[in-house]
Write an enzyme that holds these catalytic residues in place. Structure first.
Site, PDB file in Angstrom:
ATOM      1  N   ASP A 187       7.091   3.187   2.739  1.00 35.37           N
ATOM      2  CA  ASP A 187       6.324   4.149   1.930  1.00 35.37           C
ATOM      3  C   ASP A 187       7.241   5.115   1.202  1.00 35.37           C
ATOM      4  O   ASP A 187       8.205   5.643   1.781  1.00 35.37           O
ATOM      5  CB  ASP A 187       5.422   4.991   2.848  1.00 35.37           C
ATOM      6  CG  ASP A 187       4.033   4.424   2.967  1.00 35.37           C
ATOM      7  OD1 ASP A 187       3.631   3.616   2.106  1.00 35.37           O
ATOM      8  OD2 ASP A 187       3.338   4.799   3.932  1.00 35.37           O
TER       9      ASP A 187
ATOM     10  N   LYS B 260       6.025   1.173  -1.275  1.00 36.71           N
ATOM     11  CA  LYS B 260       4.589   1.390  -1.539  1.00 36.71           C
ATOM     12  C   LYS B 260       4.422   2.809  -2.038  1.00 36.71           C
ATOM     13  O   LYS B 260       4.999   3.740  -1.469  1.00 36.71           O
ATOM     14  CB  LYS B 260       3.770   1.156  -0.262  1.00 36.71           C
ATOM     15  CG  LYS B 260       2.291   1.508  -0.429  1.00 36.71           C
ATOM     16  CD  LYS B 260       1.449   0.958   0.701  1.00 36.71           C
ATOM     17  CE  LYS B 260       1.493   1.728   2.002  1.00 36.71           C
ATOM     18  NZ  LYS B 260       1.030   3.133   1.916  1.00 36.71           N
TER      19      LYS B 260
ATOM     20  N   GLU C 155       1.406   5.697  -3.625  1.00 34.92           N
ATOM     21  CA  GLU C 155      -0.012   6.008  -3.736  1.00 34.92           C
ATOM     22  C   GLU C 155      -0.374   6.421  -5.158  1.00 34.92           C
ATOM     23  O   GLU C 155       0.395   7.137  -5.802  1.00 34.92           O
ATOM     24  CB  GLU C 155      -0.373   7.158  -2.768  1.00 34.92           C
ATOM     25  CG  GLU C 155      -0.128   6.808  -1.321  1.00 34.92           C
ATOM     26  CD  GLU C 155      -0.536   7.934  -0.367  1.00 34.92           C
ATOM     27  OE1 GLU C 155      -1.132   8.947  -0.805  1.00 34.92           O
ATOM     28  OE2 GLU C 155      -0.248   7.795   0.846  1.00 34.92           O
TER      29      GLU C 155
ATOM     30  N   GLU D  55      -7.401   1.468   0.931  1.00 34.84           N
ATOM     31  CA  GLU D  55      -7.739   2.171   2.177  1.00 34.84           C
ATOM     32  C   GLU D  55      -9.108   2.827   2.064  1.00 34.84           C
ATOM     33  O   GLU D  55      -9.393   3.542   1.076  1.00 34.84           O
ATOM     34  CB  GLU D  55      -6.665   3.242   2.451  1.00 34.84           C
ATOM     35  CG  GLU D  55      -6.932   4.068   3.697  1.00 34.84           C
ATOM     36  CD  GLU D  55      -5.735   4.912   4.130  1.00 34.84           C
ATOM     37  OE1 GLU D  55      -4.664   4.837   3.498  1.00 34.84           O
ATOM     38  OE2 GLU D  55      -5.897   5.642   5.130  1.00 34.84           O
TER      39      GLU D  55
ATOM     40  N   ASP E 143       4.417   6.313   6.000  1.00 31.28           N
ATOM     41  CA  ASP E 143       4.652   7.756   6.156  1.00 31.28           C
ATOM     42  C   ASP E 143       3.659   8.351   7.151  1.00 31.28           C
ATOM     43  O   ASP E 143       3.736   9.536   7.481  1.00 31.28           O
ATOM     44  CB  ASP E 143       4.665   8.492   4.809  1.00 31.28           C
ATOM     45  CG  ASP E 143       3.353   8.379   4.049  1.00 31.28           C
ATOM     46  OD1 ASP E 143       2.450   7.663   4.512  1.00 31.28           O
ATOM     47  OD2 ASP E 143       3.236   9.019   2.980  1.00 31.28           O
ATOM     48  N   SER E 144       2.763   7.506   7.664  1.00 26.40           N
ATOM     49  CA  SER E 144       1.928   7.903   8.802  1.00 26.40           C
ATOM     50  C   SER E 144       2.798   8.330   9.977  1.00 26.40           C
ATOM     51  O   SER E 144       2.325   8.988  10.913  1.00 26.40           O
ATOM     52  CB  SER E 144       1.008   6.752   9.238  1.00 26.40           C
ATOM     53  OG  SER E 144       1.757   5.565   9.418  1.00 26.40           O
TER      54      SER E 144
HETATM   55  O1  KIV Z   1       1.451   5.251   6.138  1.00 27.78           O
HETATM   56  C1  KIV Z   1       0.672   4.394   6.539  1.00 27.78           C
HETATM   57  O2  KIV Z   1       0.603   4.075   7.706  1.00 27.78           O
HETATM   58  C2  KIV Z   1      -0.213   3.763   5.579  1.00 27.78           C
HETATM   59  C3  KIV Z   1      -1.492   3.179   6.103  1.00 27.78           C
HETATM   60  C4  KIV Z   1      -2.552   3.180   5.117  1.00 27.78           C
HETATM   61  C5  KIV Z   1      -1.342   1.844   6.635  1.00 27.78           C
HETATM   62  O3  KIV Z   1       0.064   3.735   4.413  1.00 27.78           O
END
Ligand code: KIV
Length: 264
Positions: free
Chosen positions: A83, A112, A114, A181, A44-45
């Site tokens: 993400d 993924k 958080e 991270e 999600d970056s």
């Molecule tokens: O969204 C992202 O790029 C991440 C980074 C920590 C790799 O989750």
């Protein structure tokens, strides 16, 4: 042949480092897997590096599904992880499953999300219904407002103990991989030693089972000052494909990240 979670677990068990990069489109997906990247993370970056937003918070599930489908179109061998964007895993496990299913349908092999203890029930719900989950601990960018900025986490004894407990709880709940991270290298190494699943670090030292960087960062495309944990692989590489291959080689050799890219 397509890499699977079993492939990644085997790499971890053999002590071979796992090379991960963020990826948002088909062209880069093809280039990255041809250069040896094991895992493409549709991060999600993309909200920051593709959309130019100030944080990852505005990214939607539709945008994540779109970019996941783009990456899946370009990748034949690499493992694809996507993400869960802000607001899609902080809801009930059932609602989270429905959002995660959209990313799986778009081509992700793993999602993924958080967070620590608060995510345990959700991770159990997803993994017991066929969705592989990677945890994300330490600096969790979706919580930037609560954390008061993008800061190194896990520095106090209490925070370190909490992170270890969260990692173990997420693994117990069924998480198949753990991203960490911006935490001290020694803490990440300790978590890696205590878990049986692969760990992936970004700003977490060389002691993890694998490494990830945001692709724009490792190609030297970042506004302002380079973050400590970033290495620009473009100088001297001659091409993007070679820069990515050099990143993979350094991750596999354990020479990236060096001490200068790590926190203590
Ligand atoms: O969204 C992202 O790029 C991440 C980074 C920590 C790799 O989750």
């Amino acid at each position: 042949m397509r890499k699977t979670l079993t492939t990644l677990q085997t790499l971890r068990n053999k002590g071979e480092k796992i090379a991960v990069l963020t990826c948002y489109d088909a062209s880069f997906a093809t280039l990255m897997e041809n250069s040896g990247v094991d895992v493409l993370l549709v991060g999600d970056s993309l909200g920051m590096v593709v959309q130019g937003r100030e944080s990852t918070l505005p990214v939607t599930i539709e945008q994540m599904a779109y970019h996941t489908a783009c990456v899946a179109s370009g990748a034949r061998q690499a493992f694809i992880m996507a993400d869960m964007p802000f607001g899609t895993s902080q809801v009930s496990p059932r609602e989270t499953f429905a959002y995660a299913a959209q990313l799986m349908a778009a081509g992700a092999q793993m999602v993924k999300l958080e967070g620590g203890a608060a995510m345990v029930e959700t991770v159990h719900f997803l993994t017991s219904r066929g969705i592989a989950v990677c945890g994300h601990l330490g600096l969790t960018p979706q919580s930037v407002n609560q954390l008061g900025g993008y800061r190194v986490q896990g520095k106090s004894d209490a925070d370190a103990q909490q992170l270890i407990a969260d990692a173990l709880a997420l693994q117990q709940a069924g998480a198949g991989m753990m991203l960490m991270e911006a935490i001290p290298a020694a803490l990440a190494a300790q978590v890696t030693a205590q878990l049986s699943i692969p760990t992936i670090g970004i700003g977490a030292g060389a002691g993890c089972s694998g490494q990830v960087l945001v692709v724009y960062d490792m190609l030297g495309i970042y506004p302002g000052k380079k973050a400590r944990f970033v290495k620009d692989f473009m100088p001297g590489a001659g091409s993007i494909a070679q820069a990515v291959a050099n990143y993979v080689a350094e991750v596999k050799a354990g020479t990236f990240p060096a001490a200068e890219h790590s926190f203590y």
